[in-house]
Design an enzyme around this catalytic site. Structure first.
Site, PDB file in Angstrom:
ATOM      1  N   LYS A  78      38.238 -40.733  18.711  1.00  0.00           N
ATOM      2  CA  LYS A  78      37.427 -41.947  18.776  1.00  0.00           C
ATOM      3  C   LYS A  78      36.109 -41.612  19.466  1.00  0.00           C
ATOM      4  CE  LYS A  78      37.896 -46.837  20.159  1.00  0.00           C
ATOM      5  NZ  LYS A  78      38.771 -47.817  20.857  1.00  0.00           N
ATOM      6  N   SER A 153      39.827 -51.899  18.002  1.00  0.00           N
ATOM      7  CA  SER A 153      38.563 -51.238  17.813  1.00  0.00           C
ATOM      8  C   SER A 153      38.655 -49.787  17.353  1.00  0.00           C
ATOM      9  CB  SER A 153      37.768 -51.279  19.118  1.00  0.00           C
ATOM     10  OG  SER A 153      38.396 -50.482  20.105  1.00  0.00           O
ATOM     11  N   SER A 177      43.618 -52.147  20.993  1.00  0.00           N
ATOM     12  CA  SER A 177      42.730 -51.384  20.111  1.00  0.00           C
ATOM     13  C   SER A 177      43.325 -50.115  19.513  1.00  0.00           C
ATOM     14  CB  SER A 177      41.442 -51.015  20.850  1.00  0.00           C
ATOM     15  OG  SER A 177      40.572 -52.119  20.892  1.00  0.00           O
TER      16      SER A 177
END
Lengths: 479, 103
Positions: A78, A153, A177
């Site tokens: 990420k 996310s 997330s």
């Protein structure tokens, strides 16, 4: 094409010399080449870096050395995890072309275990969102149906694993997330116990809530990845003084006698297809010998409110550091105050601004006690209610997401509707307990559904024990 | 959808934006007031909870004042840190004037 698909199979083959890391990397890069234009999982694909690193791993094997338990395994990160000398954007304009001067601890640990970073994945800006639509670089699409969101996310990391761009990825989970996008993309996704994994080098959103965790195609791969990245880090003052988690030992234990909690006062809102899969999960675990126990967690339903006061409050403080002085971009102005205003106004997207303002409000004089102060007390109630429930059960099962993946644009204009995506995941961030989503069949439109397994702090292994049984039941055609 | 709340005014939002070093246009200010008001209305569900005597919880660990030994360790490379800044000069971050600008 490499026909091994799990991280464990790849690492075994590379360590034993039956497969080269170079072939593994080329195979995954070819997958990325073929479908990345449609998915947009990555902000940056590190093809050359990955090839160089694969050559290193192969050289180690050739020299008789063991590169480690993730030898030659491609991993996607990420893009809020710092990578030294490699742009780290948080999918925000405000970081510009900033290159961190250090690696996140999890990145160092992956590398020390022989893993190969293949790219930085897209996210909702600063990890604020549930759909990966709030990115300065455009949305990520769900590999199962590209008209739908991948969740967020950590949507890029979930999509990367679901699309076969990497067998493993890392995300961060502040209110769901990792677990929500894992559910929406049909992968395993784990938020470990708070403090089990170092946050050094994770660009902070809500410091008392954030945890890094893995996405994988199997529960066993997720367990291995978490074993590699967990364990005390003296550079993170919130890191628990515990050795690495020992998880794989729990996977074959079965659930005979395990007490599985069903929360009778869970907030409503899950769609019928999700409810049906949750019921099927209870049935599958009961059939495998587990005992299903009804429990109450009365404060669970207040989690969303407490979270949307606490997380923005922490974010408003954490994001104060992005002021055009030390990192990335700056908009020039005649004095520093105007420079801060211009840089932040230009650099942050709408959702980030919304949360910074909400958090600033909740912390401001005259409102602190009414909002932030009360939210912290509600947080205590939630932790207490979980602890009471865990006196009677070993794990809890809930939906991971109220619905299957929704269409891109569906919730874009209604912030509160988007926030409700995290109803079932948020409470364990507040309590600090671990949670994970396990794929368990499909629902509307043939889209994946994830069942969430929750456990008390530091009982991550027990959580994996139940998750492994769910995986066996799902593979057995339970859906 | 979002309704008009009496919990927050445009003046409140304007002040908050200023504290957070953000500039909002008039349209953005109106929209933010509506959105934040709707959120605060939703959050009113905790107003009725009896929280007397409940200890606030700031984080999930029981760690307090974690210290390390006072020994010299590795630190970040200065040139590498400064190279990532918008403007650096003479081994420092360079910023525009802080005070005393003549118009």
């Amino acid at each position: 094409m490499v026909d091994t698909t799990t991280a464990i199979e790849i690492a075994d083959a590379v360590r034993s010399g039956t497969l080269t890391a170079a072939d593994v990397v080329e195979s995954y890069l070819a997958e990325i080449d073929a479908r990345e234009t449609d998915i947009h999982a990555f902000n940056l694909v590190l093809a050359d870096v990955a090839r160089e690193r694969a050559a290193d791993v192969d050289a180690q094997v050739a020299a008789g050395a063991d590169p480690g338990p993730l030898a030659g395994v491609p991993v996607a990160l990420k893009d809020n995890l710092c990578t030294r000398g490699i742009p780290t954007t948080c999918s925000s304009k405000i970081l510009g072309d900033w290159k961190p001067p250090y690696d996140a601890t999890v990145v160092t640990r992956l590398r020390d275990a022989g893993a190969i970073v293949v790219g930085k994945t897209n996210l909702d800006e600063f990890a604020m969102g549930s759909s990966t639509e709030n990115s300065a670089f455009g949305p990520t699409r769900n590999p199962r149906d590209t008209s739908r969101v991948p969740g967020g996310s950590s949507g890029g990391s979930a999509a990367a694993v679901a699309a076969g761009f990497a067998p493993l990825s890392l995300g961060s989970d502040t209110g769901g997330s990792i677990r929500q996008p894992a559910a929406l993309c049909g992968t395993v996704g784990v938020k470990p116990t708070y403090g089990a994994v170092s946050r050094l080098g994770l660009i902070a959103f809500g410091s008392s809530l954030d945890q890094i965790g893995p996405f994988a195609t199997t529960v066993e791969d997720a367990a291995l990845a978490l074993e590699v990245i967990s364990g005390h880090d003296p550079s993170d003052s919130t890191s628990i003084e515990q050795p690495s988690l020992d998880l794989r030992v729990a996977l074959d234990q079965g659930v005979d006698g395990l007490r599985i909690g069903r929360i009778t006062d869970l907030p409503s809102g899950a769609s019928p297809d999700v409810e049906a899969r949750l019921d099927a999960a209870f049935d599958a675990l009961a059939a495998a010998g587990a005992k299903i126990v009804d429990v109450e967690v009365p404060a669970f339903g207040y989690g969303l409110t407490a979270y949307y006061l606490i997380a923005p409050a922490e974010a408003s403080s954490n994001l104060a550091r992005f002021d055009g002085v030390r990192f990335g971009s700056r908009v020039n102005a005649p004095d520093t105050n105007q420079m801060y205003m211009a840089t932040r106004t230009e650099g942050f997207g709408d959702e980030v601004k919304r949360r910074i303002m909400l958090g600033t409000y909740a912390l401001s004089a005259g409102y602190y006690d009414a909002y932030y102060g009360r939210a912290q007390k509600v947080r205590r109630l939630i932790a207490r209610d979980f602890a009471t429930a865990y006196a009677d059960v070993d794990v809890l099962l809930t939906p991971a997401s109220p619905t299957v993946a929704f269409e891109i644009g569906d919730k874009a204009s209604d912030p509160l509707a988007m926030y409700l995506c995290d109803t079932y995941t948020i409470p364990s961030n507040l309590s600090g307990d671990p949670g994970m989503s396990v794929p368990f069949g499909t629902g509307d439109g043939g889209m994946p559904i994830g069942v969430q397994v929750l456990a008390p702090a530091l009982e991550d292994a027990t959580m994996f024990r139940a998750a492994a049984e769910l995986e066996r039941a799902a593979d057995g055609g339970a859906s | 959808m979002l309704g008009v709340s009496d919990r927050i005014t445009t003046a409140d939002v304007s002040k908050v934006a200023s504290l957070a070093r953000l500039t909002l246009s008039d349209d953005e200010l109106a929209q933010a007031t509506t959105e934040l008001g709707a959120m605060l209305d939703h959050f009113a569900e905790i107003d009725a909870l009896d929280l007397d005597g409940v200890e606030p919880m700031s984080n999930p660990t029981h760690l307090v004042n974690v210290m390390r030994d006072d020994v010299v360790g590795d630190c970040l490379d200065r040139d590498e840190v400064l190279a990532a800044a918008p403007v650096a000069q003479e081994e420092r971050f360079r910023v525009p004037p802080i005070i005393g600008l003549d118009d």
